[in-house]
Design an enzyme around this catalytic site. Sequence first.
Site, PDB file in Angstrom:
ATOM      1  N   LYS A 186       0.857  -1.184   0.000  1.00 53.17           N
ATOM      2  CA  LYS A 186       0.000   0.000   0.000  1.00 53.17           C
ATOM      3  C   LYS A 186       0.899   1.242   0.000  1.00 53.17           C
ATOM      4  CE  LYS A 186      -1.854   3.060   2.310  1.00 53.17           C
ATOM      5  NZ  LYS A 186      -1.790   4.427   1.778  1.00 53.17           N
ATOM      6  N   GLY A 239       6.829   5.335   7.871  1.00 49.20           N
ATOM      7  CA  GLY A 239       6.020   6.553   7.914  1.00 49.20           C
ATOM      8  C   GLY A 239       6.171   7.242   9.248  1.00 49.20           C
ATOM      9  N   SER A 240       5.126   7.918   9.643  1.00 46.63           N
ATOM     10  CA  SER A 240       5.215   8.756  10.838  1.00 46.63           C
ATOM     11  C   SER A 240       5.176   7.913  12.115  1.00 46.63           C
ATOM     12  CB  SER A 240       4.047   9.740  10.848  1.00 46.63           C
ATOM     13  OG  SER A 240       2.833   9.020  10.888  1.00 46.63           O
ATOM     14  N   THR A 241       5.715   8.478  13.164  1.00 48.06           N
ATOM     15  CA  THR A 241       5.699   7.812  14.461  1.00 48.06           C
ATOM     16  C   THR A 241       4.249   7.644  14.941  1.00 48.06           C
ATOM     17  OG1 THR A 241       7.842   8.763  14.918  1.00 48.06           O
ATOM     18  CG2 THR A 241       6.627   7.959  16.822  1.00 48.06           C
ATOM     19  N   VAL A 243       1.462   7.026  13.148  1.00 41.20           N
ATOM     20  CA  VAL A 243       0.841   5.829  12.568  1.00 41.20           C
ATOM     21  C   VAL A 243       1.611   4.576  13.008  1.00 41.20           C
ATOM     22  CG1 VAL A 243       0.040   4.702  10.457  1.00 41.20           C
ATOM     23  CG2 VAL A 243      -0.034   7.195  10.631  1.00 41.20           C
ATOM     24  N   GLY A 244       2.912   4.723  13.237  1.00 40.84           N
ATOM     25  CA  GLY A 244       3.702   3.593  13.750  1.00 40.84           C
ATOM     26  C   GLY A 244       3.136   3.078  15.066  1.00 40.84           C
ATOM     27  N   GLU A 261       9.916   1.776  10.353  1.00 43.37           N
ATOM     28  CA  GLU A 261      10.901   2.825  10.058  1.00 43.37           C
ATOM     29  C   GLU A 261      10.161   4.140  10.198  1.00 43.37           C
ATOM     30  OE1 GLU A 261      14.031   0.226   8.415  1.00 43.37           O
ATOM     31  OE2 GLU A 261      14.065   2.412   8.568  1.00 43.37           O
ATOM     32  N   CYS A 295      13.686  11.065   5.944  1.00 47.36           N
ATOM     33  CA  CYS A 295      13.667  10.567   7.329  1.00 47.36           C
ATOM     34  C   CYS A 295      15.039  10.699   7.970  1.00 47.36           C
ATOM     35  CB  CYS A 295      13.197   9.120   7.345  1.00 47.36           C
ATOM     36  SG  CYS A 295      14.139   8.074   6.249  1.00 47.36           S
ATOM     37  N   GLU A 392      10.566  16.482  14.514  1.00 48.51           N
ATOM     38  CA  GLU A 392      10.860  16.358  13.091  1.00 48.51           C
ATOM     39  C   GLU A 392      10.080  17.438  12.340  1.00 48.51           C
ATOM     40  OE1 GLU A 392       9.263  12.869  11.021  1.00 48.51           O
ATOM     41  OE2 GLU A 392      11.301  12.510  10.345  1.00 48.51           O
TER      42      GLU A 392
HETATM   43  P1  NAD Z   1       2.243   8.693   7.380  1.00 55.20           P
HETATM   44  O1  NAD Z   1       2.515   7.916   8.614  1.00 55.20           O
HETATM   45  O2  NAD Z   1       1.187   9.710   7.404  1.00 55.20           O
HETATM   46  O3  NAD Z   1       1.868   7.712   6.185  1.00 55.20           O
HETATM   47  C1  NAD Z   1       2.675   6.600   5.843  1.00 55.20           C
HETATM   48  C2  NAD Z   1       1.798   5.529   5.216  1.00 55.20           C
HETATM   49  O4  NAD Z   1       0.907   5.056   6.209  1.00 55.20           O
HETATM   50  C3  NAD Z   1       0.936   6.027   4.054  1.00 55.20           C
HETATM   51  O5  NAD Z   1       0.870   5.019   3.079  1.00 55.20           O
HETATM   52  C4  NAD Z   1      -0.406   6.229   4.709  1.00 55.20           C
HETATM   53  O6  NAD Z   1      -1.489   6.109   3.812  1.00 55.20           O
HETATM   54  C5  NAD Z   1      -0.420   5.089   5.702  1.00 55.20           C
HETATM   55  N1  NAD Z   1      -1.354   5.252   6.813  1.00 55.20           N
HETATM   56  C6  NAD Z   1      -1.882   6.392   7.313  1.00 55.20           C
HETATM   57  N2  NAD Z   1      -2.762   6.114   8.291  1.00 55.20           N
HETATM   58  C7  NAD Z   1      -2.774   4.761   8.428  1.00 55.20           C
HETATM   59  C8  NAD Z   1      -3.462   3.859   9.263  1.00 55.20           C
HETATM   60  N3  NAD Z   1      -4.337   4.257  10.179  1.00 55.20           N
HETATM   61  N4  NAD Z   1      -3.220   2.531   9.130  1.00 55.20           N
HETATM   62  C9  NAD Z   1      -2.324   2.091   8.232  1.00 55.20           C
HETATM   63  N5  NAD Z   1      -1.672   2.882   7.376  1.00 55.20           N
HETATM   64  C10 NAD Z   1      -1.882   4.216   7.482  1.00 55.20           C
HETATM   65  O7  NAD Z   1       3.654   9.292   6.945  1.00 55.20           O
HETATM   66  P2  NAD Z   1       3.964  10.191   5.661  1.00 55.20           P
HETATM   67  O8  NAD Z   1       3.391  11.536   5.951  1.00 55.20           O
HETATM   68  O9  NAD Z   1       3.596   9.502   4.412  1.00 55.20           O
HETATM   69  O10 NAD Z   1       5.558  10.233   5.675  1.00 55.20           O
HETATM   70  C11 NAD Z   1       6.269  11.094   6.494  1.00 55.20           C
HETATM   71  C12 NAD Z   1       6.821  10.382   7.710  1.00 55.20           C
HETATM   72  O11 NAD Z   1       7.451   9.170   7.340  1.00 55.20           O
HETATM   73  C13 NAD Z   1       7.879  11.157   8.434  1.00 55.20           C
HETATM   74  O12 NAD Z   1       7.626  11.120   9.819  1.00 55.20           O
HETATM   75  C14 NAD Z   1       9.171  10.427   8.134  1.00 55.20           C
HETATM   76  O13 NAD Z   1      10.158  10.532   9.085  1.00 55.20           O
HETATM   77  C15 NAD Z   1       8.721   9.054   7.971  1.00 55.20           C
HETATM   78  N6  NAD Z   1       9.626   8.319   7.100  1.00 55.20           N
HETATM   79  C16 NAD Z   1      10.481   7.412   7.651  1.00 55.20           C
HETATM   80  C17 NAD Z   1      11.361   6.731   6.837  1.00 55.20           C
HETATM   81  C18 NAD Z   1      12.315   5.733   7.410  1.00 55.20           C
HETATM   82  O14 NAD Z   1      12.873   4.938   6.661  1.00 55.20           O
HETATM   83  N7  NAD Z   1      12.534   5.736   8.700  1.00 55.20           N
HETATM   84  C19 NAD Z   1      11.375   6.947   5.481  1.00 55.20           C
HETATM   85  C20 NAD Z   1      10.509   7.887   4.959  1.00 55.20           C
HETATM   86  C21 NAD Z   1       9.625   8.554   5.777  1.00 55.20           C
END
Ligand code: NAD
Length: 499
Positions: A186, A239-241, A243-244, A261, A295, A392
Amino acid sequence: MLDRAQRVFDAPNSFQNFIAGRFVGAEHGDTIPRESPAHGKIVSYYPASTRTDAKAAITAARESFDAGTWAFSYGGDRARLLQEVARMIRRDADELALVEALETSKPFEAARGEILFSAELWDYAAGAARALHGDSLNTLGASMLGLVLREPIGVVGIITPWNYPFLILSERLPFALAAGCSAVVKPSEFTSGTALMLGRYLKDAGLPDGVCNILSGLGDPVGQTILDSHDVDMVAFTGSTRVGRAAIAASAGNIKKLSLELGGKSPSVVFADCDLDAAVDGVIKAATVNMGECCIAGSRLLVQASIADEFQNRIAQRLQQVQMGDPFDPASRIGAIINRAQFDRIAQMVRDGLASGARLVCGGEPGHNAGLFFPPTVLADVTPDMRVAREEIFGPVLSVMSFERLEDAIRLANDTEYGLAAYVWTNDLTKALSCSRRIRAGRVWVNAALEGYPELPLGGFKQSGNGRETGRYGIEEYTELKSVHLKVGEQTERWVEGA
Ligand code: NAD
């Protein structure tokens, strides 16, 4: 390339999901439009997949895994397929980079570099598919042989962000496939194009139907359905902390494995004895690459007090030469910010920094006519308690602090809840090694910035995540270990006496 971009403005790309080997739209035919942040024109339409679509993708992956065709296939055959995908990626590098530059607004050449590096990752994973092996123990006595099997973990959900769409996917998917897993991918709803294009390569290379399924849509429902599903054995989330954390909560349902990550606030540590020209260039690169939407961005500059003023001024001067503009202008190093919400957040963080006592060295919030272009910004006199030192920002903003001694530098570098990366600039081996060993981060660059290799693992300490991607560790992440206790020879001992 601008003329090809113009053609997309006139007739935007329309992508489809790839589920069970078929190219399909979303359940109700709804789509998500994507505007190019630099041009304000629609460039792509992605399927707005529903919970039903996500379940169909998960079922296809589950059935393919349980059938065992891919999971038990010869590693050499998996390797050939992954190499074939790598070849197609290289063949279509311009087209993939065009889509990525339009959807993200990163400079076209940078996008192209990422696509070519992604092909390297597919090639590396192909090698890993052949090299993966378990272990045997011939030390358990005459009648027992121990085998440690490495098995594919099962169905892997891969959820990716918008900043490096194809690259981040390529750090994960080929390794999961190399291990024999089935996958549900996804991508971010802002930048799904290149992930959806990959379906065609997998199909043409001969991947059995259902082994890899790719579908676009919002985090909730699509990502959330993957996180919640008991048919998914592992989720690799980037992605973001925020959603993590939701992923950790959702994983409790079937105790699925998570590889996370997440965010970062990585330091560039500059000692007075370094090669100043190289350090200025490297610090700028680490802070502004991909518009700071990275990131592992070096978003905190920790500079030794004796050179702090000079170094800061040199950074500000050099930043004047960094060209910001159209992603298709070969001179552009910096494109537009991904969307209005992210732009506003960057502006808000800069305002917050200034209000709490930071000093603007260069850049700052642009005027209303700037579109989504945010200039590289340096904030000096930052203190460790300020939000700009701790949170961040995900934009081209560098927060500067100074230190006196090595110990102070390490303490400041570690004064963060994150631990993704660190950059160290010094010509003193002791300082370089002390920082490398004592800064708690998944990657440390010494006198270099952001140069990556498929051979080296990546991932985070602390709240930057769990697990490692790429390198030999990257394929092992997608495996389970199984011990086989193999009795050999005649069995004379009985558990029930006299039996
Ligand atoms: P995000 O967490 O908003 O979204 C990441 C993904 O998660 C997207 O595909 C999104 O649709 C999905 N998502 C959102 N809500 C969800 C849910 N409830 N359940 C499951 N999936 C869901 O992050 P973003 O805005 O796309 O990216 C920016 C963030 O990602 C920054 O905090 C950045 O540090 C982090 N990031 C980390 C790395 C790494 O390798 N550590 C790499 C790139 C980005």
